[in-house]
Design an enzyme around this catalytic site. Sequence first.
Site, PDB file in Angstrom:
ATOM      1  N   CYS A   1       0.818  -1.214   0.000  1.00 16.83           N
ATOM      2  CA  CYS A   1       0.000   0.000   0.000  1.00 16.83           C
ATOM      3  C   CYS A   1       0.854   1.267   0.000  1.00 16.83           C
ATOM      4  O   CYS A   1       1.951   1.276   0.545  1.00 16.83           O
ATOM      5  CB  CYS A   1      -0.878   0.041   1.239  1.00 16.83           C
ATOM      6  SG  CYS A   1      -1.869  -1.426   1.470  1.00 16.83           S
TER       7      CYS A   1
ATOM      8  N   ARG B   1       5.138   0.048  -6.059  1.00 17.62           N
ATOM      9  CA  ARG B   1       5.074  -0.718  -4.816  1.00 17.62           C
ATOM     10  C   ARG B   1       4.100  -1.886  -4.914  1.00 17.62           C
ATOM     11  O   ARG B   1       4.148  -2.798  -4.097  1.00 17.62           O
ATOM     12  CB  ARG B   1       4.634   0.196  -3.662  1.00 17.62           C
ATOM     13  CG  ARG B   1       5.669   1.231  -3.287  1.00 17.62           C
ATOM     14  CD  ARG B   1       5.092   2.265  -2.349  1.00 17.62           C
ATOM     15  NE  ARG B   1       4.692   1.685  -1.070  1.00 17.62           N
ATOM     16  CZ  ARG B   1       5.429   1.751   0.029  1.00 17.62           C
ATOM     17  NH1 ARG B   1       6.569   2.367   0.013  1.00 17.62           N
ATOM     18  NH2 ARG B   1       4.999   1.221   1.161  1.00 17.62           N
TER      19      ARG B   1
ATOM     20  N   TRP C   1      -3.016  -2.630  -1.448  1.00 16.61           N
ATOM     21  CA  TRP C   1      -2.590  -3.990  -1.788  1.00 16.61           C
ATOM     22  C   TRP C   1      -3.333  -4.873  -0.786  1.00 16.61           C
ATOM     23  O   TRP C   1      -3.052  -4.835   0.415  1.00 16.61           O
ATOM     24  CB  TRP C   1      -1.080  -4.105  -1.637  1.00 16.61           C
ATOM     25  CG  TRP C   1      -0.488  -5.392  -2.084  1.00 16.61           C
ATOM     26  CD1 TRP C   1      -0.127  -5.732  -3.353  1.00 16.61           C
ATOM     27  CD2 TRP C   1      -0.147  -6.508  -1.263  1.00 16.61           C
ATOM     28  NE1 TRP C   1       0.420  -6.998  -3.369  1.00 16.61           N
ATOM     29  CE2 TRP C   1       0.416  -7.498  -2.108  1.00 16.61           C
ATOM     30  CE3 TRP C   1      -0.248  -6.804   0.100  1.00 16.61           C
ATOM     31  CZ2 TRP C   1       0.867  -8.738  -1.636  1.00 16.61           C
ATOM     32  CZ3 TRP C   1       0.194  -8.027   0.562  1.00 16.61           C
ATOM     33  CH2 TRP C   1       0.741  -8.983  -0.297  1.00 16.61           C
TER      34      TRP C   1
ATOM     35  N   ASN D   1      -1.782   2.076   5.985  1.00 17.08           N
ATOM     36  CA  ASN D   1      -0.929   0.955   5.581  1.00 17.08           C
ATOM     37  C   ASN D   1      -0.654   0.116   6.820  1.00 17.08           C
ATOM     38  O   ASN D   1      -0.473   0.671   7.900  1.00 17.08           O
ATOM     39  CB  ASN D   1       0.421   1.445   5.055  1.00 17.08           C
ATOM     40  CG  ASN D   1       0.314   2.155   3.722  1.00 17.08           C
ATOM     41  OD1 ASN D   1      -0.760   2.195   3.124  1.00 17.08           O
ATOM     42  ND2 ASN D   1       1.412   2.718   3.264  1.00 17.08           N
ATOM     43  N   GLY D   2      -0.573  -1.189   6.644  1.00 15.17           N
ATOM     44  CA  GLY D   2      -0.277  -2.064   7.781  1.00 15.17           C
ATOM     45  C   GLY D   2      -1.453  -2.969   8.073  1.00 15.17           C
ATOM     46  O   GLY D   2      -2.373  -3.093   7.255  1.00 15.17           O
TER      47      GLY D   2
ATOM     48  N   GLU E   1      18.193 -17.324  -7.540  1.00 17.82           N
ATOM     49  CA  GLU E   1      17.826 -15.965  -7.940  1.00 17.82           C
ATOM     50  C   GLU E   1      17.299 -15.946  -9.383  1.00 17.82           C
ATOM     51  O   GLU E   1      16.317 -15.262  -9.687  1.00 17.82           O
ATOM     52  CB  GLU E   1      19.040 -15.033  -7.758  1.00 17.82           C
ATOM     53  CG  GLU E   1      18.855 -13.603  -8.223  1.00 17.82           C
ATOM     54  CD  GLU E   1      17.738 -12.843  -7.526  1.00 17.82           C
ATOM     55  OE1 GLU E   1      17.138 -13.346  -6.575  1.00 17.82           O
ATOM     56  OE2 GLU E   1      17.435 -11.722  -7.978  1.00 17.82           O
TER      57      GLU E   1
ATOM     58  N   LYS F   1      13.569 -14.675 -10.373  1.00 20.16           N
ATOM     59  CA  LYS F   1      13.333 -13.604 -11.346  1.00 20.16           C
ATOM     60  C   LYS F   1      12.324 -14.067 -12.385  1.00 20.16           C
ATOM     61  O   LYS F   1      11.389 -13.367 -12.730  1.00 20.16           O
ATOM     62  CB  LYS F   1      14.615 -13.186 -12.077  1.00 20.16           C
ATOM     63  CG  LYS F   1      15.613 -12.336 -11.374  1.00 20.16           C
ATOM     64  CD  LYS F   1      15.164 -10.972 -10.942  1.00 20.16           C
ATOM     65  CE  LYS F   1      14.392 -10.992  -9.658  1.00 20.16           C
ATOM     66  NZ  LYS F   1      15.081 -10.643  -8.452  1.00 20.16           N
TER      67      LYS F   1
ATOM     68  N   GLU G   1       8.670 -14.562 -10.879  1.00 18.18           N
ATOM     69  CA  GLU G   1       7.914 -13.399 -10.410  1.00 18.18           C
ATOM     70  C   GLU G   1       7.437 -12.474 -11.535  1.00 18.18           C
ATOM     71  O   GLU G   1       6.397 -11.849 -11.407  1.00 18.18           O
ATOM     72  CB  GLU G   1       8.646 -12.635  -9.305  1.00 18.18           C
ATOM     73  CG  GLU G   1       9.878 -11.904  -9.683  1.00 18.18           C
ATOM     74  CD  GLU G   1      10.518 -11.191  -8.483  1.00 18.18           C
ATOM     75  OE1 GLU G   1       9.825 -10.827  -7.534  1.00 18.18           O
ATOM     76  OE2 GLU G   1      11.750 -10.988  -8.526  1.00 18.18           O
TER      77      GLU G   1
ATOM     78  N   HIS H   1      18.076 -36.395  -6.429  1.00 23.05           N
ATOM     79  CA  HIS H   1      17.264 -36.770  -5.278  1.00 23.05           C
ATOM     80  C   HIS H   1      15.801 -36.363  -5.462  1.00 23.05           C
ATOM     81  O   HIS H   1      15.065 -36.256  -4.482  1.00 23.05           O
ATOM     82  CB  HIS H   1      17.864 -36.155  -4.010  1.00 23.05           C
ATOM     83  CG  HIS H   1      19.285 -36.552  -3.804  1.00 23.05           C
ATOM     84  ND1 HIS H   1      19.643 -37.802  -3.359  1.00 23.05           N
ATOM     85  CD2 HIS H   1      20.439 -35.895  -4.067  1.00 23.05           C
ATOM     86  CE1 HIS H   1      20.969 -37.882  -3.311  1.00 23.05           C
ATOM     87  NE2 HIS H   1      21.474 -36.731  -3.753  1.00 23.05           N
TER      88      HIS H   1
ATOM     89  N   LYS I   1       6.638  -4.022  -4.084  1.00 25.38           N
ATOM     90  CA  LYS I   1       8.073  -3.718  -4.022  1.00 25.38           C
ATOM     91  C   LYS I   1       8.586  -3.773  -2.590  1.00 25.38           C
ATOM     92  O   LYS I   1       9.656  -4.269  -2.325  1.00 25.38           O
ATOM     93  CB  LYS I   1       8.318  -2.327  -4.620  1.00 25.38           C
ATOM     94  CG  LYS I   1       9.781  -1.915  -4.645  1.00 25.38           C
ATOM     95  CD  LYS I   1      10.580  -2.807  -5.577  1.00 25.38           C
ATOM     96  CE  LYS I   1      12.061  -2.484  -5.560  1.00 25.38           C
ATOM     97  NZ  LYS I   1      12.851  -3.607  -6.122  1.00 25.38           N
TER      98      LYS I   1
HETATM   99  O1  M6R Z   1      13.478  -4.630   0.235  1.00 23.56           O
HETATM  100  P1  M6R Z   1      13.948  -6.017   0.545  1.00 23.56           P
HETATM  101  O2  M6R Z   1      15.270  -6.336  -0.071  1.00 23.56           O
HETATM  102  O3  M6R Z   1      13.957  -6.292   2.024  1.00 23.56           O
HETATM  103  O4  M6R Z   1      12.888  -6.972  -0.126  1.00 23.56           O
HETATM  104  C1  M6R Z   1      12.949  -8.349   0.043  1.00 23.56           C
HETATM  105  C2  M6R Z   1      12.047  -9.049  -0.939  1.00 23.56           C
HETATM  106  O5  M6R Z   1      10.717  -8.675  -0.755  1.00 23.56           O
HETATM  107  C3  M6R Z   1      12.456  -8.765  -2.388  1.00 23.56           C
HETATM  108  O6  M6R Z   1      13.783  -9.092  -2.634  1.00 23.56           O
HETATM  109  C4  M6R Z   1      11.558  -9.572  -3.364  1.00 23.56           C
HETATM  110  O7  M6R Z   1      11.817 -10.927  -3.240  1.00 23.56           O
HETATM  111  C5  M6R Z   1      11.766  -9.080  -4.799  1.00 23.56           C
HETATM  112  N1  M6R Z   1      10.508  -8.995  -5.465  1.00 23.56           N
HETATM  113  C6  M6R Z   1      12.637  -9.987  -5.597  1.00 23.56           C
HETATM  114  O8  M6R Z   1      12.804  -9.577  -6.900  1.00 23.56           O
END
Ligand code: M6R
Length: 599
Positions: A2, A27, A74, A100-101, A472, A476, A479, A495, A594
Amino acid sequence: MCGIIGYIGQKQTTPILIDGLKKLEYRGYDSAGICVLDKGSLKVIKKKGKIAELDSELKEHNLSGTIGIAHTRWATHGEPNEKNAHPHLDCSGQIAIVHNGIIENHHGLRQLLVKEGHSIVSDTDSEIVAHLIEKFYNGDLAKATVQALQLIDGAYGLAVMCQAEKKIIVARRGSPLIIGIGDKEMFVASDVPAILAHTKKIIYLSDDELAIITEDNYTIKNLEGKKIDKEIHEIKWSVAELEKKGFKHFMLKEIFEQPEAIANTLRGRINDKEIKLSINFDITKIKRIVITACGTSWHSALIGKYLLEDLALMPTEVDYASEFRYRNPILGPDDLMIVISQSGETADTLAALREAKGKGAKTLGIVNVVGSTITREVDSGIYLHVGPEIGVASTKAFSSQVVALLLLAFYIRQEKGLAIDKKIIKELNNLPEKIKEALSQAEAVKVIAEKFKSSKNFLYLGRGINFPVALEGALKLKEISYIHAEGYPAAEIKHGPIALIDANMPVVFLATKNNLSPKIISNMAEVKARSGIIIAVVNEPDKEIKKLADYIIEVSITSPELSPVVNVIPLQLLAYYIADMKGLDVDKPRNLAKSVTVE
Ligand code: M6R
């Protein structure tokens, strides 16, 4: 997650609020809304979906006024629809809030309020706050807000306005809020980009602080009513850094910014003779390191484990922040807790940090966003200095986190009086060039993306320090392209995951030269024997790899310790091109945010 923006001043508020909401789009959100004090009464307009839809709805209403608050939601409690979007009003329609929260005790409070005759129209926890303030309101909005907050358990970044008073009240516990100071105008927001076009003078609210904001003044107090003097920070980012600069997406721009970003992370911290970090405790006294983080930052933490053990000879553990905080972790004054976070606001990472501090551990943050909550709570920190990262998929933050961990590992080694290999230091300084060379493979990666954009599954395999790079790469891809992908240590596939391999399964191998190269080649042979399609990232392709791989992406040679920073580049590009070719919203993938400020 949010986003909040609010304005009080002399200008028309609607365009300022809408522009601010657009800056917060990255965000992640699923509905948006705005409230303006228009000719003496509060007017609220909300829409499910994108801000563009809210914007075109607003054209029908012609709101006019110089005070307002707005929000991108959100969804957590209640589905994303107009009713659940913020701002929320009280029963009289004279008090509006954006939040927010998460209000954890919202069930009990809802029952209490309903019993008292309040009519609560949404399914959200947030609406409760508007009704609580109404319950206590007696001509003083700030006082009623404090009384309401005293009943609330949970996290909030809150902005409140009302019909009868020309002010905005903001309060924070666990969810970021800033105040922007202008010339006869004031701003509030959850994040700097929302107001950067108007002011660079920012105050960061801390937990359990509340501010009363008028068009030319502000007062900050704690919840007991004691006035607090806060530092005014000058933001260094420029508005231009928030633009795409000719790239189709922020993510692509951020991928291509990596040579410069890494140079910025290194700047002033390394020369031929020494590594310079400002760490304000004796790091040689540390007996064990625990790193916690989430998502991509957790992947860089895993690489950090290899580096800290190998280069700094430091026992190191890595934990998901969300798991760490709810275990009973054994930590004490001889331990160092490192938290890694691009945003510096991730709720689980922050909670893990607080848990470690409570147990007396030393703490160090590796963070990008200057002034963020984590940076204000750690004992010491290493800023990434890579500028704003807007794409939801983290790219330049990841590579620079790894560089920060490299610097830290070398720094500890140096402070322990151990010799440092000058060749690696030279290579570290050459990293920006090596990244440029990796980026020059973009066209080759595009060809592979075209070929596999309709695949349903992907496997990413690596060993040693490149195993987290496989994780990673898979993250990527999933997501932003919504293709199912898994990262595995290459030897582990026997395994279980090997059962998935057939002629339709693309398998990306991190196969740059190191002491495990013969092993990786054997793992490739295992995949090939089951007709899997091999895409190999290599730097010295030997005959065997050439025979086994269907596609080869060649990156430049660097030492194994530095290889994750180079090897991740083609994986970021592959994910990007596949998502773009599928016509997806690369910078704002569905369901993601974000900055994850709720647990
Ligand atoms: O701001 P942060 O690095 O603490 O965020 C952690 C994760 O939310 C962030 O890395 C998330 O996994 C990304 N969408 C990855 O691309």
